[in-house]
Write a protein that holds these residues in place. Structure first.
Motif, mmCIF file in Angstrom:
data_model
loop_
_atom_site.group_PDB
_atom_site.id
_atom_site.type_symbol
_atom_site.label_atom_id
_atom_site.label_comp_id
_atom_site.label_asym_id
_atom_site.label_seq_id
_atom_site.Cartn_x
_atom_site.Cartn_y
_atom_site.Cartn_z
ATOM 1 N N ALA A 37 2.481 -6.418 11.784
ATOM 2 C CA ALA A 37 1.887 -5.081 11.646
ATOM 3 C C ALA A 37 2.864 -4.271 10.810
ATOM 4 N N ALA A 38 2.405 -3.764 9.684
ATOM 5 C CA ALA A 38 3.311 -3.079 8.755
ATOM 6 C C ALA A 38 3.970 -1.879 9.425
ATOM 7 N N PRO A 39 5.253 -1.661 9.102
ATOM 8 C CA PRO A 39 5.879 -0.411 9.552
ATOM 9 C C PRO A 39 5.187 0.732 8.822
ATOM 10 N N MET A 40 4.842 1.787 9.529
ATOM 11 C CA MET A 40 4.150 2.910 8.872
ATOM 12 C C MET A 40 4.830 4.208 9.300
ATOM 13 N N ALA A 41 5.777 4.632 8.468
ATOM 14 C CA ALA A 41 6.585 5.813 8.778
ATOM 15 C C ALA A 41 5.745 7.083 8.654
ATOM 16 N N GLY A 42 6.227 8.136 9.287
ATOM 17 C CA GLY A 42 5.550 9.425 9.169
ATOM 18 C C GLY A 42 4.546 9.677 10.276
ATOM 19 N N LEU A 91 13.708 -0.196 7.323
ATOM 20 C CA LEU A 91 14.550 0.883 6.787
ATOM 21 C C LEU A 91 14.217 1.154 5.326
ATOM 22 N N PHE A 92 14.406 2.399 4.898
ATOM 23 C CA PHE A 92 14.298 2.748 3.482
ATOM 24 C C PHE A 92 15.668 2.534 2.827
ATOM 25 N N VAL A 93 15.644 2.008 1.613
ATOM 26 C CA VAL A 93 16.872 1.899 0.806
ATOM 27 C C VAL A 93 16.686 2.867 -0.368
ATOM 28 N N VAL A 192 6.166 -9.760 0.155
ATOM 29 C CA VAL A 192 5.560 -9.485 -1.147
ATOM 30 C C VAL A 192 4.465 -8.449 -0.946
ATOM 31 N N GLN A 193 4.616 -7.309 -1.617
ATOM 32 C CA GLN A 193 3.630 -6.242 -1.475
ATOM 33 C C GLN A 193 2.787 -6.172 -2.749
ATOM 34 N N GLY A 194 1.497 -6.346 -2.594
ATOM 35 C CA GLY A 194 0.592 -6.286 -3.746
ATOM 36 C C GLY A 194 0.154 -4.859 -4.028
ATOM 37 N N GLY A 233 1.418 -8.850 1.837
ATOM 38 C CA GLY A 233 0.560 -7.767 2.325
ATOM 39 C C GLY A 233 -0.011 -6.932 1.199
ATOM 40 N N GLY A 234 -1.124 -6.274 1.541
ATOM 41 C CA GLY A 234 -1.795 -5.397 0.583
ATOM 42 C C GLY A 234 -3.274 -5.683 0.564
ATOM 43 N N GLY A 235 -4.060 -4.828 1.253
ATOM 44 C CA GLY A 235 -5.514 -4.975 1.214
ATOM 45 C C GLY A 235 -6.050 -6.074 2.104
ATOM 46 N N LEU A 236 -5.259 -6.524 3.096
ATOM 47 C CA LEU A 236 -5.725 -7.595 3.998
ATOM 48 C C LEU A 236 -6.326 -6.953 5.247
ATOM 49 N N ALA A 237 -7.538 -7.363 5.603
ATOM 50 C CA ALA A 237 -8.230 -6.659 6.691
ATOM 51 C C ALA A 237 -8.841 -7.562 7.742
ATOM 52 N N ALA A 253 0.934 -12.794 7.215
ATOM 53 C CA ALA A 253 0.350 -11.686 6.461
ATOM 54 C C ALA A 253 0.869 -10.377 7.016
ATOM 55 N N GLN A 254 1.070 -9.409 6.141
ATOM 56 C CA GLN A 254 1.436 -8.083 6.628
ATOM 57 C C GLN A 254 0.201 -7.177 6.507
ATOM 58 N N VAL A 255 -0.101 -6.480 7.606
ATOM 59 C CA VAL A 255 -1.317 -5.659 7.656
ATOM 60 C C VAL A 255 -0.951 -4.248 8.093
ATOM 61 N N VAL A 270 -6.406 14.287 11.042
ATOM 62 C CA VAL A 270 -6.984 14.473 9.703
ATOM 63 C C VAL A 270 -7.074 13.125 8.984
ATOM 64 N N HIS A 271 -6.028 12.356 9.114
ATOM 65 C CA HIS A 271 -5.975 11.016 8.511
ATOM 66 C C HIS A 271 -7.037 10.106 9.141
ATOM 67 N N ARG A 272 -7.136 10.144 10.473
ATOM 68 C CA ARG A 272 -8.137 9.327 11.180
ATOM 69 C C ARG A 272 -9.549 9.697 10.747
HETATM 70 C C1 LIG Z 1 0.420 5.032 6.480
HETATM 71 C C2 LIG Z 1 1.322 3.991 5.882
HETATM 72 C C3 LIG Z 1 2.701 4.140 6.001
HETATM 73 C C4 LIG Z 1 3.555 3.152 5.477
HETATM 74 N N1 LIG Z 1 4.899 3.271 5.686
HETATM 75 C C5 LIG Z 1 5.723 2.245 5.326
HETATM 76 C C6 LIG Z 1 7.097 2.235 5.725
HETATM 77 O O1 LIG Z 1 7.585 3.138 6.395
HETATM 78 N N2 LIG Z 1 7.858 1.191 5.319
HETATM 79 C C7 LIG Z 1 7.355 0.138 4.599
HETATM 80 O O2 LIG Z 1 8.081 -0.802 4.282
HETATM 81 N N3 LIG Z 1 6.056 0.123 4.224
HETATM 82 C C8 LIG Z 1 5.238 1.132 4.578
HETATM 83 N N4 LIG Z 1 3.901 1.076 4.249
HETATM 84 C C9 LIG Z 1 3.410 -0.035 3.443
HETATM 85 C C10 LIG Z 1 3.188 -1.279 4.302
HETATM 86 O O3 LIG Z 1 4.431 -1.862 4.600
HETATM 87 C C11 LIG Z 1 2.324 -2.360 3.642
HETATM 88 O O4 LIG Z 1 2.838 -2.714 2.383
HETATM 89 C C12 LIG Z 1 0.873 -1.984 3.509
HETATM 90 O O5 LIG Z 1 0.414 -1.272 4.614
HETATM 91 C C13 LIG Z 1 0.023 -3.229 3.338
HETATM 92 O O6 LIG Z 1 -1.217 -2.903 2.784
HETATM 93 P P1 LIG Z 1 -2.487 -2.451 3.665
HETATM 94 O O7 LIG Z 1 -2.167 -1.052 4.098
HETATM 95 O O8 LIG Z 1 -3.604 -2.508 2.691
HETATM 96 O O9 LIG Z 1 -2.612 -3.391 4.817
HETATM 97 C C14 LIG Z 1 3.019 2.054 4.760
HETATM 98 C C15 LIG Z 1 1.630 1.915 4.648
HETATM 99 C C16 LIG Z 1 0.790 2.858 5.199
HETATM 100 C C17 LIG Z 1 -0.694 2.661 5.085
#
Ligand SMILES: Cc1cc2nc3c(=O)[nH]c(=O)nc-3n(C[C@H](O)[C@H](O)[C@H](O)COP(=O)(O)O)c2cc1C
Length: 360
Positions: A37-42, A91-93, A192-194, A233-237, A253-255, A270-272
């Motif tokens: 499950a992708a890290p999603m900051a914020g 982490l962010f670099v 690998v992020q597409g 990862g990228g666009g996988l559902a 896969a990263q989602v 708002v995002h939801r």
């Molecule tokens: C709301 C949101 C926040 C994200 N925040 C991060 C993050 O903090 N670090 C990171 O490496 N990637 C972040 N990503 C990118 C994801 O790691 C990943 O590349 C992406 O979600 C994969 O594509 P998908 O959203 O189509 O599944 C974020 C993606 C979303 C949608």
């Protein structure tokens, strides 16, 4: 429970003993569900989301970005309080970057009407490194199963320290060149992020136009030239999407976007609402919010601020009060709405159910 002896017998080359720590480096091929499950900051990533995903057999990822190191430590403890399953921390670099002062000032002025409309001031467009050193200390100390990095690649020394402490390092790459360099520096795995991905592109060079090679082609090219496990990862559902990256050499896969509407996610209302609203039909690549290219649902703000300059995290700080006020006002045409190209498949529900449904 496996005895230490059995663990040794079943060791694959990717398993490295955690010298002195009594654990083994995670092999991503051992996940019951080959999904991260992708890290999603914020906001979207919460300890509840991470533990639910990991308990269901995939790997959740805490998002350390934008947070103080103390808060990340508390998140880590919260996950460990409910599960012994594997999870990662991201982490962010952030490379030093001086934004062009004239371009920054012109952009600031172009945002004043937006600020006036929401009755807030704009933020200070400063640079900072997101508390990188403190977070590195934290992951070396608390040793999550995986430490992943985006926006750049840590120095070889950091990657070596992680390996010595039995933490699997993972570097996000968006091109074959970044993949080669990350492995040469000592990255133990790649993500690998597409270009289909939601959120920020991880592209290391802030001024570079991100690579547009579709994920499946990019994955094949990267997997062909590196000898470490690769996640994609990228666009996988759905499960078929997960199977498609496994068939091209990925170990998992990263989602991200698909998890945004889960009950356990901290995604703001708002995002939801925008994710469920067919009026937000398209995604677009924008740097209007943060000065770094990111994919989100197209709205008025992305349409009217196509001229935003490069400048991360300067623009992130500049627009932060605006974005906070937009969420409070329920305004999806100013708030940022990160989402990948497969956003239309995002549905509310339990993270464990989604995780199981993603199993190929
Ligand atoms: C709301 C949101 C926040 C994200 N925040 C991060 C993050 O903090 N670090 C990171 O490496 N990637 C972040 N990503 C990118 C994801 O790691 C990943 O590349 C992406 O979600 C994969 O594509 P998908 O959203 O189509 O599944 C974020 C993606 C979303 C949608």
């Amino acid at each position: 429970m496996q005895t230490p002896h059995l663990a040794i017998i079943h060791t694959r080359p990717a398993f490295i003993p955690r010298h002195g720590y009594g654990r083994w480096v995670l092999d991503l091929r051992d996940l019951a569900v080959p999904v991260l499950a992708a890290p999603m900051a914020g906001g979207p990533t919460t300890p509840e989301l991470v533990s639910a995903v990991s308990e269901a057999g995939a790997a959740g990822f805490l998002a350390a970005g934008y947070k103080a190191a103390d808060a990340v430590a508390a998140d880590l403890a919260a996950v460990r309080a409910v599960t012994a399953a594997a999870f990662g921390v991201n982490l962010f670099v952030v490379a030093p970057y001086e934004a062009d002062p004239a371009a920054l000032e012109a952009y600031r002025r172009s945002l004043l009407p937006e600020a006036l409309r929401l009755d807030v001031g704009l933020g200070d467009p400063r640079w900072d490194d997101d508390d990188y050193d403190a977070k590195i200390e934290l992951v070396l100390d608390l040793r999550p199963d995986v430490a992943s990095f985006t926006f750049g690649c840590p120095q070889p020394e950091v990657l070596r320290h992680l390996r010595e402490r039995g933490v699997l390092s993972m570097v996000t790459v968006t091109s074959v060149t970044e993949g080669r360099v990350a492995v040469a520096r000592g990255a133990a795995s790649l993500c690998v992020q597409g270009p289909e991905a939601g959120g920020h592109r991880g592209t290391w060079d802030l001024e570079e136009t991100p690579d547009t090679t579709p994920l499946l082609d990019l994955l094949r090219s990267v997997a062909a030239v590196v000898d470490v496990p690769v996640v994609a990862g990228g666009g996988l559902a759905d499960a078929a999407d997960v199977a498609s990256v496994l068939a091209r050499g990925a170990v998992a896969a990263q989602v991200g976007t698909a998890y945004l509407a889960c009950d356990e996610a901290g995604t703001n209302p708002v995002h939801r609402a925008a994710l469920a609203d067919p009026a937000f039909a398209e995604t677009t690549l924008t740097r209007a919010y943060t000065g770094r290219w990111a994919r989100g649902l197209a709205n008025r703000f992305t349409a009217e601020h196509r001229d935003a300059p490069a400048g991360y995290p300067q623009l992130h700080h500049l627009t932060a009060p605006l974005r906070r006020a937009a969420v409070l006002a329920g305004d999806g045409h100013i708030a940022h709405l990160w989402a990948g190209v497969a956003h239309a498949h995002t549905r509310p529900g339990r993270a464990a159910d989604l995780t199981r449904a993603l199993a190929p």
